[in-house]
Design a protein around this motif. Sequence first.
Motif, PDB file in Angstrom:
ATOM      1  N   VAL A 255       0.863  -1.174   0.000  1.00  0.00           N
ATOM      2  CA  VAL A 255       0.000   0.000   0.000  1.00  0.00           C
ATOM      3  C   VAL A 255       0.902   1.227   0.000  1.00  0.00           C
ATOM      4  N   VAL A 256       0.711   2.121  -0.954  1.00  0.00           N
ATOM      5  CA  VAL A 256       1.553   3.316  -1.073  1.00  0.00           C
ATOM      6  C   VAL A 256       0.674   4.545  -0.872  1.00  0.00           C
ATOM      7  N   ALA A 257       0.998   5.345   0.152  1.00  0.00           N
ATOM      8  CA  ALA A 257       0.162   6.501   0.487  1.00  0.00           C
ATOM      9  C   ALA A 257       0.950   7.495   1.327  1.00  0.00           C
ATOM     10  N   PRO A 258       0.532   8.766   1.358  1.00  0.00           N
ATOM     11  CA  PRO A 258       1.187   9.745   2.227  1.00  0.00           C
ATOM     12  C   PRO A 258       0.683   9.626   3.660  1.00  0.00           C
ATOM     13  N   TYR A 259       1.427  10.213   4.601  1.00  0.00           N
ATOM     14  CA  TYR A 259       1.003  10.146   6.000  1.00  0.00           C
ATOM     15  C   TYR A 259      -0.340  10.839   6.208  1.00  0.00           C
ATOM     16  N   THR A 260      -0.718  11.733   5.294  1.00  0.00           N
ATOM     17  CA  THR A 260      -2.004  12.432   5.396  1.00  0.00           C
ATOM     18  C   THR A 260      -3.188  11.496   5.190  1.00  0.00           C
ATOM     19  N   THR A 261      -2.931  10.277   4.746  1.00  0.00           N
ATOM     20  CA  THR A 261      -3.980   9.275   4.565  1.00  0.00           C
ATOM     21  C   THR A 261      -4.192   8.437   5.825  1.00  0.00           C
ATOM     22  N   VAL A 262      -3.266   8.538   6.773  1.00  0.00           N
ATOM     23  CA  VAL A 262      -3.366   7.780   8.024  1.00  0.00           C
ATOM     24  C   VAL A 262      -4.346   8.481   8.965  1.00  0.00           C
ATOM     25  N   ASP A 263      -5.274   7.717   9.528  1.00  0.00           N
ATOM     26  CA  ASP A 263      -6.285   8.256  10.435  1.00  0.00           C
ATOM     27  C   ASP A 263      -6.187   7.560  11.791  1.00  0.00           C
ATOM     28  N   PRO A 264      -5.410   8.102  12.724  1.00  0.00           N
ATOM     29  CA  PRO A 264      -5.254   7.461  14.034  1.00  0.00           C
ATOM     30  C   PRO A 264      -6.557   7.345  14.808  1.00  0.00           C
ATOM     31  N   ALA A 265      -7.524   8.211  14.501  1.00  0.00           N
ATOM     32  CA  ALA A 265      -8.800   8.191  15.216  1.00  0.00           C
ATOM     33  C   ALA A 265      -9.701   7.054  14.755  1.00  0.00           C
ATOM     34  N   CYS A 266      -9.342   6.426  13.657  1.00  0.00           N
ATOM     35  CA  CYS A 266     -10.135   5.313  13.114  1.00  0.00           C
ATOM     36  C   CYS A 266      -9.421   4.008  13.485  1.00  0.00           C
ATOM     37  N   ALA A 267      -9.973   3.294  14.457  1.00  0.00           N
ATOM     38  CA  ALA A 267      -9.275   2.133  15.015  1.00  0.00           C
ATOM     39  C   ALA A 267      -9.130   0.998  14.020  1.00  0.00           C
ATOM     40  N   THR A 268     -10.211   0.657  13.332  1.00  0.00           N
ATOM     41  CA  THR A 268     -10.203  -0.461  12.383  1.00  0.00           C
ATOM     42  C   THR A 268     -11.011  -0.099  11.146  1.00  0.00           C
ATOM     43  N   GLY A 269     -10.907  -0.951  10.147  1.00  0.00           N
ATOM     44  CA  GLY A 269     -11.648  -0.713   8.917  1.00  0.00           C
ATOM     45  C   GLY A 269     -13.147  -0.713   9.083  1.00  0.00           C
ATOM     46  N   ALA A 270     -13.647  -1.342  10.151  1.00  0.00           N
ATOM     47  CA  ALA A 270     -15.092  -1.370  10.388  1.00  0.00           C
ATOM     48  C   ALA A 270     -15.657   0.023  10.632  1.00  0.00           C
ATOM     49  N   GLU A 271     -14.799   0.978  11.004  1.00  0.00           N
ATOM     50  CA  GLU A 271     -15.248   2.333  11.310  1.00  0.00           C
ATOM     51  C   GLU A 271     -15.192   3.275  10.106  1.00  0.00           C
ATOM     52  N   ILE A 272     -14.687   2.800   8.988  1.00  0.00           N
ATOM     53  CA  ILE A 272     -14.564   3.675   7.812  1.00  0.00           C
ATOM     54  C   ILE A 272     -15.926   3.823   7.126  1.00  0.00           C
ATOM     55  N   PRO A 273     -16.393   5.057   6.922  1.00  0.00           N
ATOM     56  CA  PRO A 273     -17.639   5.240   6.168  1.00  0.00           C
ATOM     57  C   PRO A 273     -17.405   4.945   4.691  1.00  0.00           C
ATOM     58  N   TRP A 317       3.302  -1.217   4.302  1.00  0.00           N
ATOM     59  CA  TRP A 317       2.692   0.076   4.034  1.00  0.00           C
ATOM     60  C   TRP A 317       3.827   1.035   3.692  1.00  0.00           C
ATOM     61  N   VAL A 318       3.798   1.588   2.482  1.00  0.00           N
ATOM     62  CA  VAL A 318       4.861   2.478   2.012  1.00  0.00           C
ATOM     63  C   VAL A 318       4.363   3.911   2.141  1.00  0.00           C
ATOM     64  N   LEU A 319       4.858   4.622   3.151  1.00  0.00           N
ATOM     65  CA  LEU A 319       4.499   6.015   3.375  1.00  0.00           C
ATOM     66  C   LEU A 319       5.707   6.901   3.084  1.00  0.00           C
ATOM     67  N   ASP A 320       5.487   8.192   3.028  1.00  0.00           N
ATOM     68  CA  ASP A 320       6.602   9.118   2.878  1.00  0.00           C
ATOM     69  C   ASP A 320       7.551   9.039   4.069  1.00  0.00           C
ATOM     70  N   THR A 321       7.028   8.620   5.227  1.00  0.00           N
ATOM     71  CA  THR A 321       7.823   8.557   6.451  1.00  0.00           C
ATOM     72  C   THR A 321       8.592   7.246   6.615  1.00  0.00           C
ATOM     73  N   GLY A 322       8.312   6.254   5.767  1.00  0.00           N
ATOM     74  CA  GLY A 322       9.013   4.990   5.877  1.00  0.00           C
ATOM     75  C   GLY A 322       8.225   3.833   5.296  1.00  0.00           C
ATOM     76  N   VAL A 323       8.825   2.665   5.306  1.00  0.00           N
ATOM     77  CA  VAL A 323       8.167   1.432   4.887  1.00  0.00           C
ATOM     78  C   VAL A 323       7.929   0.614   6.152  1.00  0.00           C
ATOM     79  N   HIS A 334       3.467   4.196  12.052  1.00  0.00           N
ATOM     80  CA  HIS A 334       2.915   4.907  10.898  1.00  0.00           C
ATOM     81  C   HIS A 334       2.221   6.203  11.301  1.00  0.00           C
ATOM     82  N   PHE A 335       2.082   6.462  12.608  1.00  0.00           N
ATOM     83  CA  PHE A 335       1.486   7.710  13.068  1.00  0.00           C
ATOM     84  C   PHE A 335       2.473   8.870  12.996  1.00  0.00           C
ATOM     85  N   LEU A 336       3.745   8.588  12.755  1.00  0.00           N
ATOM     86  CA  LEU A 336       4.747   9.628  12.733  1.00  0.00           C
ATOM     87  C   LEU A 336       4.365  10.740  11.759  1.00  0.00           C
TER      88      LEU A 336
END
Length: 339
Positions: A255-273, A317-323, A334-336
Amino acid sequence: MPHLQSRSLRIYANHLEYLDQTQLPQAERWVRCDSPEEWQVAVKSLAIRGAPLIGLSAAFVLAQYAARHPQSDWQLVSDHLRATRPTAVNLMYCLDAMEACFEQGVNALAERADALFAEDRTLCQQMAERGADLLQTGDRVLTHCNTGALATAGVGTAIGALAVAKQRGVELHVYVDETRPLLQGGRLTAWEMADLDIPYQLIADSMAASLMAAGKVDKVMVGADRICANGDFANKVGTYMLAVIAHYHQVPFYVVAPYTTVDPACATGAEIPIEQRDPAEIRGVAGAFGEVIWAPDNAPVWNPAFDVTPAKLVTAWVLDTGVFDAAAIERGEHFLGRS
């Protein structure tokens, strides 16, 4: 002349223009956007699309609206923009950043939008470099939907990694999922592969399993619209199916994405609208080429725009902050950089 420009966005002092992605690849048509309402129509129709690009364009629309209407309720406008696409967290990230500048005035909003644009360019390059490090000459890479320059201010996310690898002289072959029902792979990614001069073959989504069974896929690289605290992520519908198939055939899945795609407030995928889209998109197809209807007019339809892939199916997970591997995700690394 625009003071900022990406592959699909031009920013002027009082308005923006977007490359209408519903018209590609048949026509490159730039459309002027002067209001939040016009932006909402463009986003809902996918004329403007891609999680980073949606967030960035919303920031400029809000800043330009505030400049024209300095005494209006900026918060109300931001709330309306925020509700347009509920799944992708990049929109929320950008609007949060803009709202933090409300008390500083119009100039601060314009400066913040410019800064978000510059940030995305940097994030794209950083994650693309990290993704390219995972690729080697001869790799056959399967991708889904469109994750290139069309979807960001920079080189893209997953396709950005392919582009950087190409620049390094790494010879790749890319399999492009058509990406039903709106064919972002067939229309947009195939167009970008040709533009990047990367050899590719277009396949129907249903062909990926047989392709992997034949041993013709070395890696899968996809983007993301929201990454949860536990590593589950939402992406264009069909991604989950690819992850299951890759896991079965022991093909690395990134998965390749920027850190701006990380949502620490969303615990699991079940919470994604998960957004449900127009049933007409399943009953037929429409675009620059015209319209074709193949199902009964009253055929019942289930049409989620995204699906959720469990973290256990992801290699890294490949983020701008690391793999980050599964152990790093469990530690929250990945919250960095994500407030």
